[in-house]
Design an enzyme around this catalytic site. Structure first.
Site, PDB file in Angstrom:
ATOM      1  N   ARG A  48       0.844  -1.208   0.000  1.00 41.11           N
ATOM      2  CA  ARG A  48       0.000   0.000   0.000  1.00 41.11           C
ATOM      3  C   ARG A  48       0.872   1.247   0.000  1.00 41.11           C
ATOM      4  NH1 ARG A  48      -1.871   2.194   4.582  1.00 41.11           N
ATOM      5  NH2 ARG A  48      -2.394   0.219   5.576  1.00 41.11           N
ATOM      6  N   TYR A 100     -16.206  16.530 -16.230  1.00 46.64           N
ATOM      7  CA  TYR A 100     -16.602  15.124 -16.140  1.00 46.64           C
ATOM      8  C   TYR A 100     -17.672  14.952 -15.055  1.00 46.64           C
ATOM      9  CZ  TYR A 100     -16.044  10.117 -15.281  1.00 46.64           C
ATOM     10  OH  TYR A 100     -16.262   8.778 -15.108  1.00 46.64           O
ATOM     11  N   ASP A 172      -7.490  18.438 -15.282  1.00 43.53           N
ATOM     12  CA  ASP A 172      -7.763  17.052 -15.652  1.00 43.53           C
ATOM     13  C   ASP A 172      -7.360  16.902 -17.120  1.00 43.53           C
ATOM     14  OD1 ASP A 172      -8.901  14.656 -16.559  1.00 43.53           O
ATOM     15  OD2 ASP A 172     -10.606  14.794 -15.194  1.00 43.53           O
ATOM     16  N   LYS A 197      -8.297   5.663 -19.545  1.00 36.77           N
ATOM     17  CA  LYS A 197      -8.623   6.120 -20.890  1.00 36.77           C
ATOM     18  C   LYS A 197      -7.390   5.976 -21.800  1.00 36.77           C
ATOM     19  CE  LYS A 197     -12.405   6.955 -18.704  1.00 36.77           C
ATOM     20  NZ  LYS A 197     -12.761   8.234 -18.135  1.00 36.77           N
TER      21      LYS A 197
HETATM   22  C1  LIG Z   1     -13.202   8.759 -16.938  1.00 37.40           C
HETATM   23  C2  LIG Z   1     -12.815  10.111 -16.488  1.00 37.40           C
HETATM   24  C3  LIG Z   1     -12.560  10.374 -15.131  1.00 37.40           C
HETATM   25  C4  LIG Z   1     -12.752   9.337 -14.044  1.00 37.40           C
HETATM   26  O1  LIG Z   1     -11.875   8.274 -14.177  1.00 37.40           O
HETATM   27  P1  LIG Z   1     -12.181   6.771 -13.660  1.00 37.40           P
HETATM   28  O2  LIG Z   1     -10.947   6.054 -14.054  1.00 37.40           O
HETATM   29  O3  LIG Z   1     -13.419   6.318 -14.337  1.00 37.40           O
HETATM   30  O4  LIG Z   1     -12.371   6.863 -12.175  1.00 37.40           O
HETATM   31  C5  LIG Z   1     -12.159  11.662 -14.795  1.00 37.40           C
HETATM   32  N1  LIG Z   1     -12.027  12.620 -15.715  1.00 37.40           N
HETATM   33  C6  LIG Z   1     -12.276  12.403 -17.019  1.00 37.40           C
HETATM   34  C7  LIG Z   1     -12.105  13.524 -17.991  1.00 37.40           C
HETATM   35  C8  LIG Z   1     -12.678  11.147 -17.449  1.00 37.40           C
HETATM   36  O5  LIG Z   1     -12.942  10.943 -18.742  1.00 37.40           O
END
Ligand SMILES: *Cc1c(COP(=O)(O)O)cnc(C)c1O
Length: 382
Positions: A48, A100, A172, A197
């Site tokens: 962890r 998001y 982000d 992603k």
């Molecule tokens: C998918 C996504 C998230 C969240 O990510 P997870 O891996 O699903 O927790 C945050 N910001 C954006 C722009 C995303 O496309």
């Protein structure tokens, strides 16, 4: 020697294993590590707190964002929650208009009850962020290009306003990936990712990341990572590391095909609007050219005929799979109003310009002509 992006993605933190010479970082599938004695202070003692496979990923993530410190998390939302630990009760966040849905939920359902309020800019302009500032504002949260409208925010201008006021700028960077945009170079303080992603890139892992240059932010977020424990397992770290090695070639191909489809869809009578920052008539096009190294592989269209047309199109495509998520090798199609932002109230969706006629496309790595034919055949069913 200054190494280029794709070289770092393959070599940084990933030297052959000292024990065996294995050229890929081993999956250290272990919860704990033996100690020499009570006095020993080994680098790794409990997974962890730290694991060598995770360290390799964190080091590569930091370098690709041109940052000093990288941290990996169990999901994108875990990374976002961790980045918010630099705030305290009473602090205020100014967020982009079109963020998001899961981030909106963290702000409204988690942070608000701990005394951190969020205001939302009216649009992607620098002035609209500025108009929301309060004396207690401590963070500006940017998503650029945004989801699903692909609006572009001037990261340099917004962080330039924030910094003298002691406000942290967090970006982000999931949609462009560090190959197309590096917010720390533009003045941002913290970058977060859903590695689920483009960074993972193969729709086979959930993960997140935080990168920063600031020691104090890194220490606060690293402490939270160790204490709250939303860490990715070694296998998940390994999958993201493998994805990163091909990020450059994937992003180039995602973008080329997305632009090809954007141009083709602009000509179609059933498509009322095409949103892609690479199109010259996109309101953020010039800004995107300045602050990004490419425009990305996400594409949103508006359909004549509203939700019924969206229902027809999304069930008629054969190659574009009707699914949430994005950034994988396979093309995905989604209705923002019914899927990714479906949990928001109709008023909130309207405020964001997320209308029922929108369709979001995550353009994969299939042949561009095949994808075009799939969309054209599906549009013909409307
Ligand atoms: C998918 C996504 C998230 C969240 O990510 P997870 O891996 O699903 O927790 C945050 N910001 C954006 C722009 C995303 O496309």
């Amino acid at each position: 020697m200054t190494l280029h992006f794709e070289t770092l993605a393959i070599h940084d933190g990933q030297t052959p294993d000292p024990l065996t010479g294995a050229v890929t970082v081993p999956v250290y599938q272990t919860s704990t590590f033996g100690r020499e004695s009570l006095d020993s202070r080994p680098e790794y003692f409990y997974s962890r707190i730290g694991n060598p496979t995770r360290t390799a990923l964190e080091s590569t993530l930091a370098l690709l964002e041109n940052g000093r410190h990288g941290l990996a998390f169990a999901s994108g939302v875990a990374a976002i929650t961790a980045a918010l630990q630099v705030l305290r009760p009473g602090d205020h966040i100014v967020a982009g208009a079109d963020i998001y849905g899961g981030t909106y939920r963290i702000f409204e359902q988690i942070m608000r009850q701990w005394g951190v309020e969020t205001s939302y800019a009216a649009d992607a302009s620098t002035e609209s962020y500025e108009a929301c500032l309060r004396p207690e504002t401590k963070m500006i949260w940017i998503e650029s290009p945004s989801n699903p409208l692909l609006q572009v925010t001037d990261i340099r201008a917004v962080s330039g306003i924030a910094r003298p006021k002691g406000i942290v700028t967090a970006v982000d960077n999931t949609f462009p990936s560090p190959y197309f945009q590096r917010p720390l170079e533009l003045g941002a303080d913290i970058v977060v990712h859903s590695t689920t992603k483009y960074l993972g890139g193969h729709s086979d892992v959930i993960g997140g990341a935080v990168v920063t240059n600031e020691d104090r932010f890194h220490h606060a977020i690293r402490n939270y990572q160790a204490a709250a424990g939303a860490i990715p397992g070694p296998w998940d770290c390994w999958l993201v590391l493998r994805g990163l090695k091909t990020l450059k070639v994937r992003m180039r191909e995602h973008e080329a095909t997305a632009l090809h489809l954007a141009r083709a869809l602009q000509e179609h009578p059933k498509v009322s609007k095409v949103f892609h920052p690479g199109l010259p008539d996109h309101p953020g096009h010039e800004l995107a050219k300045r602050q990004m190294h490419g425009f990305g592989g996400m594409l949103t269209i508006a359909l004549e005929g509203g939700l019924p047309a969206v229902g027809k199109l999304t069930s008629a495509t054969k190659l574009f799979v009707l699914a949430d998520s994005l950034g994988g090798v396979e093309s995905l199609i989604a209705s923002p109003a019914r899927m990714t932002l479906g949990a928001l109230s109709p008023e909130e969706r309207q405020r964001r310009g997320c209308t029922d006629d929108l369709v979001r496309l995550s353009v994969g790595l299939e042949n561009a002509a095949d994808l075009e034919e799939d969309l054209m055949n599906a549009l013909a069913t409307i």
